[in-house]
Each structure stands twice: as structure tokens, then as C-alpha cells.
Design an enzyme around this catalytic site. Sequence first.
Site, mmCIF file in Angstrom:
data_model
loop_
_atom_site.group_PDB
_atom_site.id
_atom_site.type_symbol
_atom_site.label_atom_id
_atom_site.label_comp_id
_atom_site.label_asym_id
_atom_site.label_seq_id
_atom_site.Cartn_x
_atom_site.Cartn_y
_atom_site.Cartn_z
ATOM 1 N N HIS A 23 97.397 25.721 -9.486
ATOM 2 C CA HIS A 23 96.438 26.799 -9.822
ATOM 3 C C HIS A 23 96.724 27.714 -10.916
ATOM 4 O O HIS A 23 98.218 27.671 -11.143
ATOM 5 C CB HIS A 23 96.289 27.699 -8.504
ATOM 6 C CG HIS A 23 95.736 27.049 -7.246
ATOM 7 N ND1 HIS A 23 94.310 26.799 -7.174
ATOM 8 C CD2 HIS A 23 96.222 26.018 -6.260
ATOM 9 C CE1 HIS A 23 93.996 26.267 -5.977
ATOM 10 N NE2 HIS A 23 95.169 25.640 -5.600
ATOM 11 N N HIS A 208 89.634 21.897 -1.313
ATOM 12 C CA HIS A 208 90.616 21.709 -0.420
ATOM 13 C C HIS A 208 90.251 21.579 0.854
ATOM 14 O O HIS A 208 89.133 21.988 1.254
ATOM 15 C CB HIS A 208 91.419 23.222 -0.680
ATOM 16 C CG HIS A 208 92.163 23.519 -1.645
ATOM 17 N ND1 HIS A 208 91.574 23.452 -2.740
ATOM 18 C CD2 HIS A 208 93.448 24.062 -1.822
ATOM 19 C CE1 HIS A 208 92.446 23.875 -3.773
ATOM 20 N NE2 HIS A 208 93.606 24.164 -3.235
ATOM 21 N N GLU A 211 94.828 21.022 5.391
ATOM 22 C CA GLU A 211 96.178 21.740 5.096
ATOM 23 C C GLU A 211 96.318 22.687 6.294
ATOM 24 O O GLU A 211 96.946 22.501 7.335
ATOM 25 C CB GLU A 211 96.439 22.113 3.703
ATOM 26 C CG GLU A 211 98.006 22.732 3.785
ATOM 27 C CD GLU A 211 98.253 23.515 2.652
ATOM 28 O OE1 GLU A 211 99.525 23.485 2.237
ATOM 29 O OE2 GLU A 211 97.703 24.330 1.840
#
Length: 349
Positions: A23, A208, A211
Site C-alpha cells: 500500500h 482484499h 484475512e
Amino acid sequence: MTGGLVTAGDPVLDLPKAHLHLHFTGSMRIDTLRDLARQKGMRLPSALVDEWPPRLRATDERGWFRFQRLYDAARACVTTEADMRRIVREAAIDDAAEGSHWLEIQVDPTSYAPHVGGITPALEIVLDEARLASAEEGIGVAVVVAASRTRHPYDARTLARLAAQYAGDGPGEVVGFGLSNDERRGDTAAFGRAFEIARRAGLASLPHAGELLGPQHVTDALDSLGPDRLGHGVRSVEDPDVLAEVVRRGIALEVCPGSNVALGVYSALAEVPLRRLLDAGAVVALGADDPLLFGSRLADQYVAARDVHGLGAAELGDLARASFTASRAPQEVRDAAERGISAWVAQQS
């Protein structure tokens, strides 16, 4: 993982790699952040001054709030074009020093737009510096435009249309469209339209998932967003059917062990299911995520794969190959990397 594992002269530094999960703000050197804060007379939280890398745990709302507060404090120090260019350039330099031949850095231009005249100038600054760094630092740097799950899906569509205008497959171009921030926020399906816009422009779909949330969220991303890669995706191992579907579709997983441990998803590096993913046939590309907050970079993830998970030279070479396979790097970059990886494996054997 708190602090880096790699030491000077470690062979993993010479292994050609592609870095696919980094990022923009999170790529900053801690010294750069502190320098920017001093320049602007801004006070940083003690966790970014005296206690670095900070102790984090983002598996509950309070922990995520603390993580986001630190991230926002860092982002608030990035207020000029020069700051943005510095971040891109230093990310390229640092990755090249670790053996990266290709970097896909992820940015949400919305965060910096107020300082430089809008989301278009913000993206163009990042792209221009990526082009310059690619020409001068011995590494190809491309860009992933990422929307935030905490904003309205219409904002994501705006970013997808912007990304589409700069779509390409080379250094200094937009190669993918992502969706980041807290998985527990927003409705994944509502972002599907933005990903359709990006796919029509030839951009890779890079959300994403898997996670902070488990395999059901991986399934939601598969059904709604048509991913080419998943940011993280590690928790797909909790449901054999979900993992099998990921493998069947050839969806690469951007696995970031240091991030997983720092955020409390796993309590130790040994618990990160790297071996299980590889044994299942998953395409895995290691990533560092946010070195600014986690204190570890890409080479550290390879050291962990070797020293904690027991991967030998040939297996590390396969991991590096997978990172290029999953990337949008041009063919000449892939070919050069393959030669370098093969030579590295032979030298280590």
C-alpha cells in the site's frame, strides 16, 4: 512479525521477485514519516515514534480503530506532490534493494486529492513518479487503484472509471483495481459494478478478502467481484471447498505473513498456513502489505518462508516465479526474472 528478519548478505535479497501487495502510505519508511511530521509541525502518536513497530491487533473493532488511527496519522503527513513522489521513489528503491524486479503499488487517490487538486492529479503524480522510478531504479513500478470498503460503492465506480483511463500493462500505468480497508465494512456485492467497469478496461480485479473474515467472505468476493488475485485470502484454508475453488479458478493469493501476525489473525508466523496453501496447489505471491506499521518488508516474508516454514531453495524459487505469474509484468520482465530465478536456485543448491 515485529521488525525485519532479513540481514545484510542474506541470499533471499538476490532472488528476483515481484511485489504485488504494497500500500502507498504503508510503504513509507518510518524515518520518512518522522521527517515529514517534523517538516509540517505535526505530532505523531507515540507508537510511531518511541514504540515502533507498534503493537497491533485488528481482529476486533477496537483494535482496528487503533490500526486505522495510526494509518490516518501517517497519511495526514502526506500533503504535497513532493511527498507523494518521495513515497513512490523510496518504495521503488527499497524494493529493488530486496531483489524485486516488479512492483504493483496500491493507492487510493481520494486520500491525497484535497492537497493536489483532485483525484486525477493525485493519480497522475503517482503514475508519473512510477514511470521515472522505473527508468532510473532498476525495477518496474505499476499502480493498482484501490477503492475503500468504508466509502459508498458509487465512489468505487468513480475510481474504477478513473483507473480505466490510465489502464495499461507496463511501468507507470494502472494495471489493476482493488478494494481495501476493513473487510467487515460494506456490502461486497455492492462493489461488483465498479469491478465490471475495471474489467472492461482490461484491469486485473484485486480485492482484499479472507484475512479478517473467513472463507465465506472469500466466496462472496469470488461471486461478486471476479478476482484475478485476492489480497490475503489465507483463511480460505478453513473451508476445503472454498480453497479448492480458488485453486480451480487459478486465483492467486497475496499472502502477507507479517501482516497476518501483526494484526492478530495468527499469533505466530508458524501458524500462517503457507504450507497448506502451497500443498493445495494455490498460486501464492508473498507481500509486505504495510511495512510502515508492521516493521517488515518483502524479503522478510521470504526469510520467514525459509526459516519458519522450511521452504528450500527450489520452493522459494517457485514462490518467486508465482509472484511473476500472478503479476501484470510485461513478458520481457518475466523472462528476465525466470533466468535470474533459475540461476539463483542453481547457485543455492
